[in-house]
Design a protein around this motif. Structure first.
Motif, mmCIF file in Angstrom:
data_model
loop_
_atom_site.group_PDB
_atom_site.id
_atom_site.type_symbol
_atom_site.label_atom_id
_atom_site.label_comp_id
_atom_site.label_asym_id
_atom_site.label_seq_id
_atom_site.Cartn_x
_atom_site.Cartn_y
_atom_site.Cartn_z
ATOM 1 N N GLY A 57 31.157 -12.982 -2.793
ATOM 2 C CA GLY A 57 31.507 -12.549 -4.147
ATOM 3 C C GLY A 57 30.310 -12.057 -4.939
ATOM 4 N N GLY A 58 29.244 -11.717 -4.235
ATOM 5 C CA GLY A 58 28.015 -11.336 -4.911
ATOM 6 C C GLY A 58 28.024 -9.919 -5.440
ATOM 7 N N THR A 59 26.908 -9.536 -6.016
ATOM 8 C CA THR A 59 26.747 -8.190 -6.535
ATOM 9 C C THR A 59 26.312 -7.249 -5.411
ATOM 10 O OG1 THR A 59 24.457 -8.697 -7.130
ATOM 11 C CG2 THR A 59 26.129 -9.042 -8.818
ATOM 12 N N LEU A 60 26.324 -5.961 -5.698
ATOM 13 C CA LEU A 60 25.912 -4.962 -4.718
ATOM 14 C C LEU A 60 24.449 -5.170 -4.337
ATOM 15 C CD1 LEU A 60 26.488 -2.315 -3.157
ATOM 16 C CD2 LEU A 60 25.736 -1.081 -5.205
ATOM 17 N N LYS A 61 24.179 -5.150 -3.042
ATOM 18 C CA LYS A 61 22.798 -5.293 -2.598
ATOM 19 C C LYS A 61 22.537 -4.354 -1.440
ATOM 20 C CE LYS A 61 23.992 -9.493 0.010
ATOM 21 N NZ LYS A 61 23.664 -10.928 0.191
ATOM 22 N N MET A 62 21.267 -4.062 -1.230
ATOM 23 C CA MET A 62 20.850 -3.110 -0.209
ATOM 24 C C MET A 62 19.611 -3.661 0.483
ATOM 25 S SD MET A 62 19.867 0.913 -0.791
ATOM 26 C CE MET A 62 21.564 1.353 -1.191
ATOM 27 N N THR A 63 19.633 -3.692 1.812
ATOM 28 C CA THR A 63 18.458 -4.097 2.576
ATOM 29 C C THR A 63 17.679 -2.852 2.974
ATOM 30 O OG1 THR A 63 19.771 -5.904 3.532
ATOM 31 C CG2 THR A 63 17.626 -5.473 4.510
ATOM 32 N N VAL A 64 16.377 -2.827 2.653
ATOM 33 C CA VAL A 64 15.537 -1.672 2.946
ATOM 34 C C VAL A 64 14.349 -2.113 3.784
ATOM 35 C CG1 VAL A 64 16.246 -0.467 0.851
ATOM 36 C CG2 VAL A 64 14.199 -1.918 0.802
ATOM 37 N N GLN A 65 13.703 -1.131 4.431
ATOM 38 C CA GLN A 65 12.580 -1.414 5.322
ATOM 39 C C GLN A 65 11.482 -0.388 5.125
ATOM 40 O OE1 GLN A 65 11.449 0.523 8.039
ATOM 41 N NE2 GLN A 65 10.159 -0.957 9.145
ATOM 42 N N SER A 66 10.228 -0.835 5.300
ATOM 43 C CA SER A 66 9.086 0.070 5.241
ATOM 44 C C SER A 66 8.027 -0.403 6.225
ATOM 45 C CB SER A 66 8.494 0.112 3.829
ATOM 46 O OG SER A 66 7.281 0.862 3.818
ATOM 47 N N ASP A 67 7.345 0.546 6.864
ATOM 48 C CA ASP A 67 6.235 0.199 7.749
ATOM 49 C C ASP A 67 5.000 -0.206 6.954
ATOM 50 O OD1 ASP A 67 7.794 0.784 9.963
ATOM 51 O OD2 ASP A 67 7.089 2.869 10.077
ATOM 52 N N THR A 68 4.987 0.106 5.660
ATOM 53 C CA THR A 68 3.860 -0.246 4.782
ATOM 54 C C THR A 68 4.402 -0.978 3.556
ATOM 55 O OG1 THR A 68 3.990 1.929 3.714
ATOM 56 C CG2 THR A 68 2.435 1.680 5.562
ATOM 57 N N PRO A 69 4.948 -2.173 3.753
ATOM 58 C CA PRO A 69 5.608 -2.862 2.650
ATOM 59 C C PRO A 69 4.708 -3.190 1.465
ATOM 60 C CG PRO A 69 5.311 -4.318 4.534
ATOM 61 C CD PRO A 69 4.982 -2.946 4.994
ATOM 62 N N ALA A 70 3.434 -3.475 1.730
ATOM 63 C CA ALA A 70 2.542 -3.846 0.627
ATOM 64 C C ALA A 70 2.454 -2.750 -0.427
ATOM 65 C CB ALA A 70 1.153 -4.178 1.168
ATOM 66 N N THR A 71 2.432 -1.508 0.030
ATOM 67 C CA THR A 71 2.367 -0.396 -0.930
ATOM 68 C C THR A 71 3.753 0.104 -1.317
ATOM 69 O OG1 THR A 71 2.095 1.141 0.941
ATOM 70 C CG2 THR A 71 0.102 0.348 -0.139
#
Length: 306
Positions: A57-71
């Motif tokens: 029953g949560g809100t809309l969410k999106m999982t994202v990915q990056s090879d350079t997460p720190a930046t």
């Protein structure tokens, strides 16, 4: 298992899935799925991924990915919030981040993220997807999968033989809201289906034939088909050797092609339904010694919904 001996090394992958019938087990979902997937490591050590279905029953969410997460993730929530004109929150987990978004903003958020080279793994109200190159044990540890709870989930460990070993080539593939798919096998008509699906507005983004199957399921669900009907459609429209395990917001389904040379086994108790490429994936499940265990029939759809 004897079935595994019919496979060539080229086609080996490991699939697991777990659908919990009782809410009391929800806190253990990530731990149980992790054990199941690690057991399948020798079926495909190149990359691994898990989809967890949590708060329905949560809100809309999106999982994202990056090879350079720190930046890439630095200030991402504030910048995206400004672009969308509504609050965005972010939970960073290694190379992935889970964003909570305003309702109806999925398309706009995807466009904005694509311009900045940030990959979308999946979106919806219940599903989070975590996948990377590496052994299942290491991938699960990086994302803290053992500590995640939920109602159901699917996982995959891959042996990449027909495409590069990359994050985007790893399973699960998500091509619709709260929907994802894992696959063991290969499709012979995926290029033809790619053109058909693109014309329908469900264009695959990679060269992996598994994403074609995921897009097919998404297109059928968007047309109003049930999960069972969408899985039945794969038997008529997709050619090749395949076992599909599909997750949706409320469901979990399995189908094998009519020849069914890819190994598969299922187990069911009053508490759960489990799928594995081999029986040993069930070894640490509670109550497995009294479970009903069977090999899913060829060209037969199995699905459970909450």
């Amino acid at each position: 298992m004897a079935l595994a001996e019919t496979e060539t090394e080229k086609d080996m992958c490991g699939i697991v899935g777990l659908f919990l019938k009782k809410d009391e087990l929800r806190p253990q979902l990530g731990d149980l799925l992790t054990d199941m997937l690690i057991t399948m490591t020798d079926r495909g050590p190149d990359s691994a991924g898990i989809a967890i279905y949590g708060d329905e029953g949560g809100t809309l969410k999106m999982t994202v990915q990056s090879d350079t997460p720190a930046t890439s993730f630095a200030g991402l929530d504030a910048a995206l919030s400004a672009a969308l004109g509504a609050p965005v929150t972010m939970r960073v987990i290694d190379t992935h981040a889970v964003l909570t978004l305003p309702e109806g903003s999925d398309a706009a958020a995807r466009s904005w993220l694509a311009e900045r080279g940030i990959r979308v793994m999946g979106s919806g109200h219940a599903m989070e997807i975590f996948k990377e190159v590496g052994l299942p044990r290491d991938v699960a540890a990086r994302f803290g999968i053992r500590g995640m709870g939920g109602s159901h989930g699917i996982g995959h460990t891959r042996m990449a033989t027909e495409s590069a070993v990359t994050t985007l080539g790893a399973h699960p593939f998500s091509t619709g809201a709260d929907q994802c798919l894992v696959h063991n096998g290969s499709l012979s008509n995926h290029n033809q289906m790619r053109r058909v699906l693109t014309a329908k507005g469900f264009a695959p983004q990679t060269q992996n034939d598994t994403e074609v199957a995921a897009c097919y399921i998404s297109s059928r669900l968007a047309e109003g088909a049930s999960l069972g009907a969408a899985l039945e459609g794969t038997l008529e429209d997709l050619d090749g050797f395949f076992t599909f395990v599909v997750g949706t917001r409320t469901g979990f389904g399995v189908v094998r092609d009519p020849i069914a040379c890819k190994p598969a086994v299922m187990a069911e108790t009053e508490d759960y339904v489990a799928f594995g490429s081999e029986y040993r994936a069930f070894a640490k499940l509670p109550g497995i010694d009294t479970a009903r265990v069977w090999e899913p029939e060829p060209a037969t759809v199995y699905f459970w919904e909450r």
